[in-house]
Structure formats: C-alpha cells, structure tokens
Design a protein around this motif. Sequence first.
Motif, mmCIF file in Angstrom:
data_model
loop_
_atom_site.group_PDB
_atom_site.id
_atom_site.type_symbol
_atom_site.label_atom_id
_atom_site.label_comp_id
_atom_site.label_asym_id
_atom_site.label_seq_id
_atom_site.Cartn_x
_atom_site.Cartn_y
_atom_site.Cartn_z
ATOM 1 N N GLN A 6 0.821 -1.205 0.000
ATOM 2 C CA GLN A 6 0.000 0.000 0.000
ATOM 3 C C GLN A 6 0.858 1.259 0.000
ATOM 4 O O GLN A 6 1.920 1.308 0.612
ATOM 5 C CB GLN A 6 -0.896 -0.013 1.240
ATOM 6 N N GLY A 8 1.166 4.717 1.439
ATOM 7 C CA GLY A 8 0.686 5.551 2.544
ATOM 8 C C GLY A 8 -0.628 5.053 3.093
ATOM 9 O O GLY A 8 -0.809 3.853 3.320
ATOM 10 N N ASN A 9 -1.562 5.975 3.277
ATOM 11 C CA ASN A 9 -2.900 5.620 3.752
ATOM 12 C C ASN A 9 -3.925 5.654 2.623
ATOM 13 O O ASN A 9 -5.123 5.746 2.869
ATOM 14 C CB ASN A 9 -3.320 6.581 4.867
ATOM 15 N N THR A 10 -3.435 5.574 1.381
ATOM 16 C CA THR A 10 -4.315 5.601 0.212
ATOM 17 C C THR A 10 -4.832 4.203 -0.085
ATOM 18 O O THR A 10 -4.468 3.228 0.576
ATOM 19 C CB THR A 10 -3.575 6.129 -1.023
ATOM 20 N N GLN A 198 0.253 16.799 4.571
ATOM 21 C CA GLN A 198 0.317 15.341 4.522
ATOM 22 C C GLN A 198 0.766 14.858 3.146
ATOM 23 O O GLN A 198 0.149 15.150 2.135
ATOM 24 C CB GLN A 198 -1.059 14.734 4.847
ATOM 25 N N ASP A 200 1.882 11.376 0.854
ATOM 26 C CA ASP A 200 1.575 9.943 0.808
ATOM 27 C C ASP A 200 2.800 9.091 0.547
ATOM 28 O O ASP A 200 2.844 7.924 0.943
ATOM 29 C CB ASP A 200 0.538 9.667 -0.289
ATOM 30 N N GLY A 227 3.224 8.562 8.040
ATOM 31 C CA GLY A 227 2.316 7.741 7.244
ATOM 32 C C GLY A 227 2.623 7.782 5.764
ATOM 33 O O GLY A 227 1.721 7.635 4.933
#
Length: 344
Positions: A6, A8-10, A198, A200, A227
């Motif tokens: 994955q 980052g948080n995507t 932020q 990614d 993150g």
Amino acid sequence: MFKKRQIGNTNLKVSELGFGAASLGNLYKAVSNEEANCTLDAAINSNINLFDTAPRYGLGLSERRVGDALRELPSSDYVISTKVGRILTPDSKANVKELRYGFDTPMPFDAHYDYTYDGIMRSFEDSLQRLGLAEIDILLVHDIGVDTHGDKDSYYYQQLSESGYKALAELRQNGLIKAIGLGVNESEICERVMELGQWDCFLLAGRYSLLEQDSLDSFLPKCEQHGASIILGGPYNSGILATGVKGTSVPHYNYEPAPQDIIDRVSKIEDVCEQFDVPLAAAALQFPLGHSSVATVIPGMGSERRVNKTVELFYHDVPTAFWLQLKEAGLLHPDAPIPVKDAN
C-alpha cells in the motif's frame, strides 16, 4: 505474480517491483520506439503494475511512450506516477542531435522550473495530454531541494510552500490524483516538506540501499510517523551495485566514478555474495524491501532483456544467513531490517 504494498494511507497498491521509465526518455543513449514498446510489454507481462515517468525524461518522450503502452489496459491494471516542477516549452532552436539534460531525445522542447500553484496545475494538465490518459495516480514534486537548486533552493522552496502544495492538496482532494509526494535524491528535503502538510509517498533515489542506510537514523522513522511510503529508486546506487567493482569497467556511484572508500566497501559486500552464491544485483534489489516503509523498488529498465533479467534477480533466492553475515561483517546498519522469505 508480485506481491503488492500500500502507498501511505491511500487505496493504491503497487507491485514490489516497479518500472522506472527514465531510460525510455533516451537517457544517455537512444532507445528505438520498437525497443521501448517491447520493454514496456515485458514489464506489463511480468505483472509489474507501477510505472514511474516524468516530463524531464526525454523532455516528454518517456511520458508519451508509457502512455501509449498503458492506454489499452484497464486503469485498474496499473498505477501511473509522474512529476511536476518543470514546465516544457517549445524550442525551435533545440539541437535534437546532441544530449540535452542527459537525454538523446528528438523532442524539441526546453524545461523550466516552476513549483507554483499555476505551474503545478499546468504541468499536471500537460502530462495528461502527453500520456494520453484520463487519470494520473501519483503526482511527485521533482528535484526540489538543495542538491538540485543550490543557492536558489529557498526561492523554489518558497514557491512550493506558499502555493505549490495547495495545488497538490487540491488535486488530491478533488479526486484528480490519488497520492502526492516528492521525487528526489536527498532525504533531507523529504523531512523538510513534512511541515507543509500530509504526503503519501517519497520517491527517494539511492539513499536507502545495500550500500548506505543512514536513512534509518532519522528519515525512515519520520516516514513511519508521518504515514508516508517510500518508492525506492536507484537501488544500484548509479550502477556500482549492479556491476560490482571486480570487473574492468569504472564503477559509478552517485552519477560519478566511485571514490576508493565506496569501492572498498562494495568489494567486501561482493566477497560475501560470492560466499553465498548470491548475485550482487539481486541483493541490492531485494534489500530495501526488508523495511516496512518501502512499498516498491523501481530500477531503471531500458530494454526487454533488462526487464527479464531484473525479474529474475528479484526472485533469486537470498538466504537469511547472507544478510546476517553482512551485519556480522559490519557491512549493514545493525538496525537494518532484512527481507523475510514468504512461502507464498
């Protein structure tokens, strides 16, 4: 089939081996359209799903070639990454018979730095046109930082901080891109931009490799806290970890002939490789993925043969004892995580 990790948080998931497309912009030497097509087809057929390009690569040539290869595929089959920070403008006086910015490209354009809101928006729209695609997944700010800009670093950083980041965040918020990051050769600037908002991912070339792991002391822990994933470029450190130092050619490190201390260190790593019958390039390719923040490794691959060989090296069996021997010999950072063998 490559495992995916994955970003980052995507929701983006990329193959552990990605495709760096600088070579397809005719980096240092011309690659024919036929060879470029065969190279990209080989990568697609190997189930590589991340393709990283940039306007700089051949002054638009790489983007055109990558887009041509991906256009017939479902968008769910690939993740496309390109970059902002340079605007290409027509140059009727361009000498397309000589290297420009290191590329042997027929594209009659020049490149100008621009990290402003308007510059990033224009670069994004221009890249969509050159790619011939409706979407770009990852947008990276290219070559920001002291290494590239020297005494103009503060000028360009101010462009990014005062308006450029806003453009990236807006594109992401509006769903026009899925992830934002930097594409650079230095970790310091990645740490610096974390104050802007932020991010990614960071495409970092050469700064976390079999040869150097200083990023473990500051940068990689900060990425975990932030993150952000790492797209790891330059796993061969400009070639020295692919060629080794025991042949007749001049080994290169950081785009220059390698200094003696680097040659000596690589020679010791090669000794351990010979002991375990592990190709140096296989170890260099696999090592960074031991770290959980590294989502993918993207070596440059400029030919079909190179793609096939890289896939072979990626899957070469490297025993745990090999990594432990490197640590025992003081050739790896004591805290460097090592790749874990997956039975699947």
